[in-house]
Scaffold this active site. Sequence first.
Site, mmCIF file in Angstrom:
data_model
loop_
_atom_site.group_PDB
_atom_site.id
_atom_site.type_symbol
_atom_site.label_atom_id
_atom_site.label_comp_id
_atom_site.label_asym_id
_atom_site.label_seq_id
_atom_site.Cartn_x
_atom_site.Cartn_y
_atom_site.Cartn_z
ATOM 1 N N LYS A 16 80.627 5.867 -11.843
ATOM 2 C CA LYS A 16 79.384 6.449 -12.339
ATOM 3 C C LYS A 16 79.679 7.887 -12.757
ATOM 4 C CE LYS A 16 74.545 6.994 -10.769
ATOM 5 N NZ LYS A 16 73.629 6.729 -9.635
ATOM 6 N N SER A 65 69.463 4.180 -10.804
ATOM 7 C CA SER A 65 70.096 5.008 -11.811
ATOM 8 C C SER A 65 71.528 4.578 -12.154
ATOM 9 C CB SER A 65 70.124 6.459 -11.325
ATOM 10 O OG SER A 65 70.953 6.569 -10.177
ATOM 11 N N SER A 72 69.444 3.230 -6.048
ATOM 12 C CA SER A 72 70.158 3.301 -7.326
ATOM 13 C C SER A 72 71.397 2.414 -7.452
ATOM 14 C CB SER A 72 70.561 4.752 -7.619
ATOM 15 O OG SER A 72 69.442 5.462 -8.090
#
Lengths: 496, 500
Positions: B79, B154, B178
Amino acid sequence: MTFRYIPVIGLEIHVQLSTATKIFCPCSTDYIGAEPNTNVCPVCLGLPGSLPVLNKRAVELGVRAGLALSCTIRNHTVFHRKNYFYPDLPKAYQISQYDLPLAEGGEIYIPGDDGRPRRIRITRLHLEEDAGKLVHSAADGRLEGAAFSFVDYNRGGVPLAEIVSEPDITSPREAREYVARIRQTVRYLGVSDGDMERGSLRVDANVSVKKTDETSGEVLYWGERTEIKNMNSLRAVERALEYEIIRQTGVLAEGGSLERETRHWNDGEGITTSMRSKEAANDYRYFPDPDIPPIVVTEELLESTRNALPELPWAKERRFAGEYGLPEADAAFMAESLPVALYFEECVKNGAAPLRAANWIRTEVFRVMNEKGLSMDSFPVKPSVLAELVALVEGGKLSTTVAREVFAHLAEGRSLKDALPAAGASPGGLSAEDVEKMVDRVLLANGDVVEEIRSGRDPKGKKIKFLTGLVMKEARGQADAAAVSGILERRLGEGR
Amino acid sequence: MELFALSAAEMVRGIKAKDFSASEVFASCLSRIEALEPELSALLALTAGMGREEAARIDGMIARGTDPGPLAGVPVVLKDNMCLRGVPATCASRILEGWIPPYDGKVAELLAGAGAVFAGKANMDEFAMGSSTEFSAFHPTSNPWDTGRVPGGSSGGSAAAVAAGYAPLALGSDTGGSIRQPASYCGLYGLKPTYGLVSRWGLVAFASSLDQIGPFARTVEDLALLLSVIAAPDARDGTCSPRERPDYAAPLAAASLRGKRIAVVKELDAMRSSVDPEVLRVLENTLNLCREEGAEIVEVSLPVSLEFGLPCYYILAPAEASSNLARFDGVRYGLSCREDSLLDLYLTTRGAGFGAEVKRRILTGTYVLSSGYYDAYYLTAQKVRSLMKAEFRKAFGRCDLIALPTAPTPAFKKGELVDDPVRMYLADVFTLPVNLAELPALSLNGGFTGGKKPLPVGVQFIAPQWGEPELLNAAAVLERRLGKAPIAPLGAATEGGNAP
Ligand SMILES: [Zn+2]
């Protein structure tokens, strides 16, 4: 009604703790002289993704200082974030302590203006990280008017203990005494080098003036307080407060009012100038730093720190006065710093008379140290050697004058054995018997003078001095003048 | 089967057996990425050069007979809020555009040390604030199962990458759901570890007391494999536990769920109207499988967590974020809008650099920490958080695992909730109590919705602190019934998995 304006002073002292590394990262705390922004890492630069890890040594030093200042140490304490924007603060928050400081409720005694010890209460001692340093391009080095500014983060993250006093201080002199006492204490403890010029001990003063009724003592008006920054020496603390109290009193006496503000001490001009008003009070939005788990101060740490505390300066002073019979001023001087105190006691242990040893240290040792820019630790005359020299003087085997000469040779690094002849003294010194023999010879050779003295024709003692001088000359300075005149007086009295 | 479609464990076995090389695996993944990225936009950076070199290095080690480690030659996606030295980390924000971390985060170090090969940095909601990856400042990401829908967020880019076969493994971060919610939307395994299991060193902070890094994978074996590599103590993160980590492969061997008590949550009943019926059906079905595998289904009550978790979270997370994001001021790195005064530098830089959702949370966080409001909001929320922890502790006195939906709905359509923050926030109602209570939780694909374009639906299992082995145990048993998580049917045909 006549008025009296009484100053109310509280001090915040930031002390740089002498850890090897910064408080939340492994960078060195020895940043003086380093190229800007070379003594840094992701943590103290506040880079995204970096995390602080508490340096336990900083807590230990904080506990040490807290205990020495008679504070209560918290068993559980936390770090808070103090949020505000400024370029010297790379995370835009300072990791500090808020409502749960490491130590609180302490006290320290200083010589008060009335000559008696005054108790100054310590509100709290807490730990925090230092900020970086801004260098502005403006001619006066200040932000206003600068076209651009530089930031150096080398100092960022250096551990500080903030020591806050209650507003118990009532004069600039007391403020100076208080700072001196705190500085002395942290140096004794090895917690900080306490160097004000290099900024490892920084003082901010909160000062206000209250208007009272001279006769009743009733407080009629409390003036707003100002905070004074940039006082870089003990003298500056005293001068800045003197100036500020006169300024505030003047404003109030003329019926004016004061505003709460921060003022900058300009040492060159001897004035304080307004930096910023605190009308728009900063909201620091303190909250516990979630990156740093709560700190537990264990009983063991408290116990071992307490046991390892050195004898503190005020205790040493009392002991020097009591045990060694030193006058107060001498006791204070000998206890002023730990190396001097150790030197003094070493002298005494090696047989020097305490009062005479103290005198020698105050005068000769300090004179040579100052002349040569030496520190006590590197002083070439070992305390045991000074003790020998002092004993020779004490025993009347060496005059003070010659002893000073011998000392000068010692300070050059010579041994006592070499220094004595170099100063024209015989290595073994003169025995009391030798002196008596010399006195005999002089008396014999000066029968007329002896007669004059014995018949009372020496009211001003000039003739005794003349004889003393003759003996001293014969002894080539290795006898003590007072001792010689003592012997002379005794002998002259005998034949009467 | 093409190499990209293999599991990480299969890749490691094949590379070590010299059936194929790490370079071949990486090339296969790279061509998959190149084929699908125009459609999915899952990545913010492709580290092709770095990956090729690393793969070649792994092949060299294999040739010399050196063991490259447990992830030998496995492509992994990070990420974009994780620091990888020399590769931009933007957190999908304009304010960090151009910033290149000069250091590796702990997970990057561990992965490199285990022989993993970095394939790229994944898209995300800006600073991990969002549930759809639509709040990326650069571009949204599409759900590989239906490109008209969001992948969740996210960590939507990481999830889409694994679901599409870019790489068998990815790391996400989970502050309020997330990892788990995008795992649910993309049909994957996603694990949010116990707070303190994985180091946060090098993870750009959103809410420090809630953030945890965790793995995405398509098989339980892979999930355990990646977890074993990243779950390590770290002296650079004061919140990372020094405790010894257990063997995460061991629980995979469990034969059944006999003797396990799995709890349903009483309060879910009252919430049924706001949960998609397909989500409830998949949950029910999964619980039936648990029962068939020998688990006892019990009931626990989590009234505080389900009623007050959401408001509590939306006070504490923004409060920490408002402070964590204050360092982006234009002085040292990233976006810097030159102005004549310091204040203007701050205002212009932050005004231009942050997106609307981030600004909303900074404002909320600043407000709840302000003097006069701190007690009413921040302090009260901290008290609620303590109550939630106690409530979970009590519940775990009566069960080994708690089952809940991962999200109230399957993946929603792009644009559907962008202008409705409160409904968007509701997507995390079942996941964020877990972060507040610092517990581990796993989302697995329990099944699919019906219809022309079936969408995956996740089921969430929550364990007590350090209960990751318990979660992997249950997931491994259920995997034998549900099948492995499939690669989404996109582009070239794929095999295996439980695709509908
Ligand atoms: Zn550093």
